[in-house]
Design an enzyme around this catalytic site. Sequence first.
Site, PDB file in Angstrom:
ATOM      1  N   HIS A  18     -95.817 116.906 -18.819  1.00  0.00           N
ATOM      2  CA  HIS A  18     -97.111 116.340 -19.208  1.00  0.00           C
ATOM      3  C   HIS A  18     -98.126 116.773 -18.137  1.00  0.00           C
ATOM      4  CE1 HIS A  18    -100.098 113.038 -19.534  1.00  0.00           C
ATOM      5  NE2 HIS A  18     -99.628 112.803 -20.741  1.00  0.00           N
ATOM      6  N   ASP A  61     -90.403 111.811 -13.524  1.00  0.00           N
ATOM      7  CA  ASP A  61     -91.463 111.183 -14.302  1.00  0.00           C
ATOM      8  C   ASP A  61     -90.769 110.410 -15.426  1.00  0.00           C
ATOM      9  OD1 ASP A  61     -93.326 110.549 -16.219  1.00  0.00           O
ATOM     10  OD2 ASP A  61     -94.257 112.531 -16.312  1.00  0.00           O
ATOM     11  N   GLN A 102     -91.511 108.652 -20.204  1.00  0.00           N
ATOM     12  CA  GLN A 102     -90.858 108.666 -21.523  1.00  0.00           C
ATOM     13  C   GLN A 102     -89.363 108.390 -21.395  1.00  0.00           C
ATOM     14  OE1 GLN A 102     -92.502 108.803 -24.343  1.00  0.00           O
ATOM     15  NE2 GLN A 102     -94.503 109.358 -23.508  1.00  0.00           N
ATOM     16  N   LYS A 137     -96.183 101.774 -21.678  1.00  0.00           N
ATOM     17  CA  LYS A 137     -95.246 102.481 -22.574  1.00  0.00           C
ATOM     18  C   LYS A 137     -93.932 101.724 -22.719  1.00  0.00           C
ATOM     19  CE  LYS A 137     -97.132 107.006 -21.417  1.00  0.00           C
ATOM     20  NZ  LYS A 137     -97.789 107.583 -22.595  1.00  0.00           N
ATOM     21  N   CYS A 143    -101.171 116.282 -24.283  1.00  0.00           N
ATOM     22  CA  CYS A 143    -101.323 116.501 -22.827  1.00  0.00           C
ATOM     23  C   CYS A 143    -100.179 117.338 -22.290  1.00  0.00           C
ATOM     24  CB  CYS A 143    -101.420 115.184 -22.053  1.00  0.00           C
ATOM     25  SG  CYS A 143    -102.876 114.243 -22.444  1.00  0.00           S
TER      26      CYS A 143
HETATM   27  N1  PMP Z   1     -95.793 111.730 -18.187  1.00  0.00           N
HETATM   28  C1  PMP Z   1     -95.362 111.698 -19.455  1.00  0.00           C
HETATM   29  C2  PMP Z   1     -94.081 112.384 -19.822  1.00  0.00           C
HETATM   30  C3  PMP Z   1     -96.108 111.012 -20.418  1.00  0.00           C
HETATM   31  O1  PMP Z   1     -95.698 110.972 -21.677  1.00  0.00           O
HETATM   32  C4  PMP Z   1     -97.318 110.379 -20.036  1.00  0.00           C
HETATM   33  C5  PMP Z   1     -98.180 109.646 -21.041  1.00  0.00           C
HETATM   34  N2  PMP Z   1     -98.315 110.265 -22.267  1.00  0.00           N
HETATM   35  C6  PMP Z   1     -97.705 110.449 -18.694  1.00  0.00           C
HETATM   36  C7  PMP Z   1     -96.913 111.126 -17.809  1.00  0.00           C
HETATM   37  C8  PMP Z   1     -98.952 109.791 -18.217  1.00  0.00           C
HETATM   38  O2  PMP Z   1     -98.873 108.399 -18.348  1.00  0.00           O
HETATM   39  P1  PMP Z   1    -100.146 107.478 -18.099  1.00  0.00           P
HETATM   40  O3  PMP Z   1    -101.240 108.039 -18.941  1.00  0.00           O
HETATM   41  O4  PMP Z   1     -99.687 106.121 -18.547  1.00  0.00           O
HETATM   42  O5  PMP Z   1    -100.447 107.535 -16.649  1.00  0.00           O
END
Ligand code: PMP
Length: 405
Positions: free
Chosen positions: A122, A199, A202, A225, A363
């Site tokens: 991401h 990270d 997910q 999440k 993203c």
């Molecule tokens: N890493 C991953 C794999 C994600 O899916 C996301 C959110 N879509 C993020 C980081 C960023 O998370 P946040 O916007 O809650 O900071």
Amino acid sequence: MKDIAEIRADFPLLNRHVYGRQLVYFDNGATTQKPQCVIDAVNEVYTSYNSNIHRGVHALSDKASEEYEKAREKVRSFINASKREEIIFTSGTTGSINGIAFSFGERFIRPGDEIIISHLEHHANIVPWQMMCERKGAKLRIIPINDAGEILFDEYLKLLSGKTKLVAVTQASNALGTILPVREIISAAHSAKVPVLIDGAQGIQHGVVDVTAMDCDFYVFSGHKIYGPTGIGVMYGKEEWLSDLPPYQGGGDMVENVTFEKTTYNELPFKFEAGTMNFAGAIGLGSALDYVLSIGRENIKARERELLHYATEKLSEIKELKIFGSSDKKISVVSFLLNDIHQYDTGMILDKMGIAVRTGTHCAQPVMDRFGIDGTVRASLCFYNTKEEIDILGTGIEKVITMFA
Ligand code: PMP
């Protein structure tokens, strides 16, 4: 395990209608809905004991501080960290990664050093490292992926070298659903004496996360999440790393002694918690973790696996539909395109049928570039979804195809 009707009744928002249709919420990868207990926990903060934490001598401040620290303990236990000092509250995954990238960069990175990430990341696990590399004259190395959306492990091993200072990978791809072999990634990195950040944005909500067994050096995730409030997240780090890293923000609470000549920092975890923290969010997150444990993480995993299997079979029957991400190890995410129908059109039309999916690059633009596309439609499912909802999605997709025929 509670039956599905009882589970759904815990989430008030799932009852709502959109354009006169019962909502089908398949955007859980972006954010999850909240059970009533989380809404109540946050509500209770503001209706009965709201007061700034750690700084007051009065009853309300004591209560707020106590509940905040209880939430920290809930997080510690949930991810099986060994010490509460290793749990730092942040604004979310993005906040956590930026913080670590800054501190780690300042402390350890020199020109010519390398950071390894994967092609599945991401943007939140790409851009902070790029910024750090630019600041420090370091280089980003990328683990490539195959057509199924899986990392090429042998290529990863080739990238690990004496120059590598950190590996930062996602536990699962938000764009394709692929689950990465994090334990193997960590063990190979550790053999080369390289620390690893996972990270968990997910990963945390789809099964049991045990940072001690995983042996990662850093683990980060977002509360929103995993059925918790927005604006709260976690940065776990092994104590030996956190005590060595400099803070990335200065301000109240993170200090021990301040003079104009010199400031000394507070002990862990407070060294990394500058200013007024989102204590209401942390308390809400604690309640969300309690809720997940009450459903049972193994139950959640089993149910989501069944939903993923059903959705994959059902959608694969549609000949115009192509799924991106075909690893046999996936979280409950189905990313797809319908022939030459633009993903945005598909998403807009499904929305009018009450079906919430996400469209775009998620993203994760490098993933889209790898497949030569500018985005997908993503249905991300979780344990409160049903097979009936997947059928509704299937029928909706058929309608989209007919409209464009
Ligand atoms: N890493 C991953 C794999 C994600 O899916 C996301 C959110 N879509 C993020 C980081 C960023 O998370 P946040 O916007 O809650 O900071």
